[in-house]
Write an enzyme that holds these catalytic residues in place. Structure first.
Site, PDB file in Angstrom:
ATOM      1  N   GLY A  68      -0.028  19.327  29.878  1.00  0.00           N
ATOM      2  CA  GLY A  68      -0.257  20.245  30.350  1.00  0.00           C
ATOM      3  C   GLY A  68      -1.165  21.085  29.789  1.00  0.00           C
ATOM      4  O   GLY A  68      -2.619  21.385  30.651  1.00  0.00           O
ATOM      5  N   HIS A  73     -15.226  18.733  -1.759  1.00  0.00           N
ATOM      6  CA  HIS A  73     -15.661  20.132  -1.195  1.00  0.00           C
ATOM      7  C   HIS A  73     -17.460  20.309  -0.709  1.00  0.00           C
ATOM      8  O   HIS A  73     -17.808  18.840  -0.886  1.00  0.00           O
ATOM      9  CB  HIS A  73     -15.338  20.646  -2.280  1.00  0.00           C
ATOM     10  CG  HIS A  73     -15.580  22.639  -1.834  1.00  0.00           C
ATOM     11  ND1 HIS A  73     -15.622  24.004  -1.535  1.00  0.00           N
ATOM     12  CD2 HIS A  73     -17.054  22.909  -2.293  1.00  0.00           C
ATOM     13  CE1 HIS A  73     -16.409  25.024  -0.928  1.00  0.00           C
ATOM     14  NE2 HIS A  73     -16.955  24.383  -1.353  1.00  0.00           N
ATOM     15  N   MET A 131       8.050  10.541  23.455  1.00  0.00           N
ATOM     16  CA  MET A 131       6.741   8.937  24.122  1.00  0.00           C
ATOM     17  C   MET A 131       5.437   9.653  23.298  1.00  0.00           C
ATOM     18  O   MET A 131       5.060  10.441  24.271  1.00  0.00           O
ATOM     19  CB  MET A 131       6.919   9.244  25.929  1.00  0.00           C
ATOM     20  CG  MET A 131       8.488   8.943  25.878  1.00  0.00           C
ATOM     21  SD  MET A 131       8.577   9.956  27.806  1.00  0.00           S
ATOM     22  CE  MET A 131       9.629   8.517  28.609  1.00  0.00           C
ATOM     23  N   LEU A 132       5.040   8.625  22.971  1.00  0.00           N
ATOM     24  CA  LEU A 132       3.985   8.736  21.928  1.00  0.00           C
ATOM     25  C   LEU A 132       3.217   7.134  21.551  1.00  0.00           C
ATOM     26  O   LEU A 132       3.772   5.912  22.092  1.00  0.00           O
ATOM     27  CB  LEU A 132       3.865   9.054  20.743  1.00  0.00           C
ATOM     28  CG  LEU A 132       3.930  10.638  20.293  1.00  0.00           C
ATOM     29  CD1 LEU A 132       4.571  10.706  19.093  1.00  0.00           C
ATOM     30  CD2 LEU A 132       3.497  11.537  21.126  1.00  0.00           C
ATOM     31  N   ALA A 133       1.912   6.607  21.754  1.00  0.00           N
ATOM     32  CA  ALA A 133       1.382   5.418  21.815  1.00  0.00           C
ATOM     33  C   ALA A 133       1.163   5.158  20.644  1.00  0.00           C
ATOM     34  O   ALA A 133       1.691   3.665  20.781  1.00  0.00           O
ATOM     35  CB  ALA A 133       0.014   6.126  22.310  1.00  0.00           C
ATOM     36  N   GLU A 187      -3.536  20.709  27.212  1.00  0.00           N
ATOM     37  CA  GLU A 187      -5.062  19.726  27.061  1.00  0.00           C
ATOM     38  C   GLU A 187      -5.370  19.417  28.302  1.00  0.00           C
ATOM     39  O   GLU A 187      -6.435  20.129  27.672  1.00  0.00           O
ATOM     40  CB  GLU A 187      -4.562  18.184  26.371  1.00  0.00           C
ATOM     41  CG  GLU A 187      -3.176  17.609  25.311  1.00  0.00           C
ATOM     42  CD  GLU A 187      -3.704  16.520  24.861  1.00  0.00           C
ATOM     43  OE1 GLU A 187      -2.926  16.263  23.799  1.00  0.00           O
ATOM     44  OE2 GLU A 187      -3.696  15.808  25.753  1.00  0.00           O
ATOM     45  N   GLY A 192       6.197   1.287  29.878  1.00  0.00           N
ATOM     46  CA  GLY A 192       6.212   2.917  29.407  1.00  0.00           C
ATOM     47  C   GLY A 192       7.192   3.590  30.528  1.00  0.00           C
ATOM     48  O   GLY A 192       7.622   3.371  30.413  1.00  0.00           O
TER      49      GLY A 192
END
Length: 467
Positions: free
Chosen positions: A185, A445, A319-321, A187, A144
């Protein structure tokens, strides 16, 4: 002990790789330096930040929108210790889930720092200082990343903090100065802005979330400004100092003029860097790239050392899970002799502010740069019946489609539940759907997803119904 696969790191990439390897009948071990599984994402990243985002959104709605719904409250206040306690319980539940899955899949786990003795031998330095050695036919590096730092700005983890410390504050800051206008930042900044903090954002680039479609950044800035956040774009931080409980941040404006802000906390969120320390890569002849400390891999995510793979934040790409999870599955299946694939151009990016921001595929800026002729369809949530009913009318969905073939090339949205809605765009683009294909699919809808259909209609000969 001899294994078919040894995974170093138990974050989203590592634990998924370990589970998939075990499912495929490979004898698997996973090494984790911390007492709990899940890496940054489950412990000090994705999961705890979403818990605080939800809690702070509940408080913000109670303070600002409940009355509109006919709900009246008295003596509303924030109980930060309880909010943090709930966040910790969410984290504990998720990490315990990984422990259960490891046991279910008969994965052997080791706590400690793993490092290479040679390409098949891993030394584990345990918390008590003792050491153990295990061997494996294949090794997957999934260690990581960690928060990046500015060399001229020391982080004391008390007043000048990273995202890790921002998740454990037991008081609402009076004034949080945020260095960096990217996903992490914004978030966390929005969490504390909702709870009543003044939040100032200093960003070196000329817009926030600069890697995403520019229209999304402009709209998100407008929404966050209404929340009370202030922005200093195109400004360069030059230093920071702490005196007692006060932080002073020094920075230059675009003209080079000196400026400063004073607050009680400074959150440094200038990205992340691959965590490749202490792996003993030099013992197997591996080096890391100078910029970002990432490990070089081929199209099979194998390093230059046969049988040693690397995935997630330690290799190229976002860099994403969820990217790490996809790569964990990919490598496990590759080791087992299968032929998996990953479409890197269709890995969605998400910002979990409110409204949420989500994006997949090409941006307008990228299509212009490539010289691709495209058409645009957009639909605002202020025209959505479902959004009006919930009071979430900020934002829009924008669809970019090839001018000739009508194939969807990119989808960019900011609005309620965009993080969930982007999945429709990913599925559509994976199967190379046209904007008209989506526009002719029935959408329930009233739902937020009707905005996706309307944007596709708008891209198809400007046929949107509700604007």
């Amino acid at each position: 002990m001899q294994y078919d696969v040894i995974v170093i790191g138990s974050g989203p990439g590592g634990y998924v790789a370990a589970i998939r390897c075990a499912q495929l009948g490979l004898k698997t071990a996973c090494i984790e330096k911390y007492p709990t599984f899940g890496g940054t994402c489950l412990n000090v990243g994705c999961i705890p930040s979403k818990a605080l985002l939800d809690s702070s959104e509940h408080y913000h709605n109670a303070a600002h929108t409940f009355e509109t719904h006919g709900i009246q409250l008295k003596d509303l206040k924030v109980n930060m210790p309880q909010m943090i306690k709930r966040k910790n319980e969410v984290v504990a539940s998720n990490t315990a889930g990984i422990t259960y899955l490891f046991k279910k899949n008969k994965i052997t786990s080791y706590q400690g720092m793993g490092s290479f003795v040679d390409k098949n031998t891993i030394k584990i330095k345990k918390p008590d200082g003792s050491e153990e050695t295990i061997t494996g036919k294949n090794v997957i590096i999934a260690t990581g990343s960690k928060p990046s730092a500015l060399p001229f700005l020391p982080i004391d983890k008390k007043r000048i903090i990273t995202s890790t410390e921002a998740l454990t504050l037991t008081e609402v800051p009076k004034h949080m100065i945020l260095i960096g206008g990217g996903v992490i930042g914004l978030e966390l900044g929005s969490v504390y802005a909702r709870l009543g903090a003044k939040v100032s954002v200093i960003e070196f680039m000329d817009g926030i979330i600069p890697t995403m479609d520019k229209g999304l950044g402009k709209e998100l800035q407008k929404v966050l400004t209404k929340l009370g956040m202030e922005f200093y774009l195109g400004h360069k931080v030059t230093g920071a100092s702490v005196k007692g409980k006060e932080v002073t941040v020094n920075f230059d404006n675009p003209k080079g003029e000196k400026m400063e802000l004073k607050g009680d906390y400074c959150l440094v969120a200038v990205g992340r860097v691959a965590y490749t320390d202490s792996l003993g890569l030099e013992n197997i002849g591996l080096t890391v790239e100078e910029r970002g400390r990432k490990i070089t891999v081929d199209e099979h995510l194998e390093t230059s050392v046969k049988g040693v793979y690397a995935i997630g934040d330690v290799v190229r790409g976002a860099m994403l899970a969820h990217k790490a999870e996809d790569e964990g599955t990919f490598v496990a299946e590759t080791i087992a002799g299968q032929k998996p694939h990953i479409n890197y151009s269709l890995i969605p990016g998400v910002v979990y502010t409110w409204p949420e921001v989500a994006s997949v595929g090409y941006t307008e800026e990228q299509l212009k740069e490539k010289g691709v002729k495209y058409k645009t369809g957009s639909f605002p949530f202020k025209a959505s019946g479902r959004a009006k009913a919930s009071g979430d009318t900020d934002g829009f969905v924008k669809v970019l489609a090839d001018s000739t073939t009508d194939e969807i090339l990119g989808v960019h949205m900011i609005g309620p539940r965009a993080a969930d809605m982007i999945a429709e765009a990913v599925v559509a683009m994976e199967y190379r759907a046209s904007a008209e294909d989506i526009s002719r699919m029935s959408h329930a809808h009233p739902t937020y997803t009707e905005a996706m259909r309307e944007a596709c209609l708008a891209a198809t000969e400007n046929r949107a119904i509700h604007i």
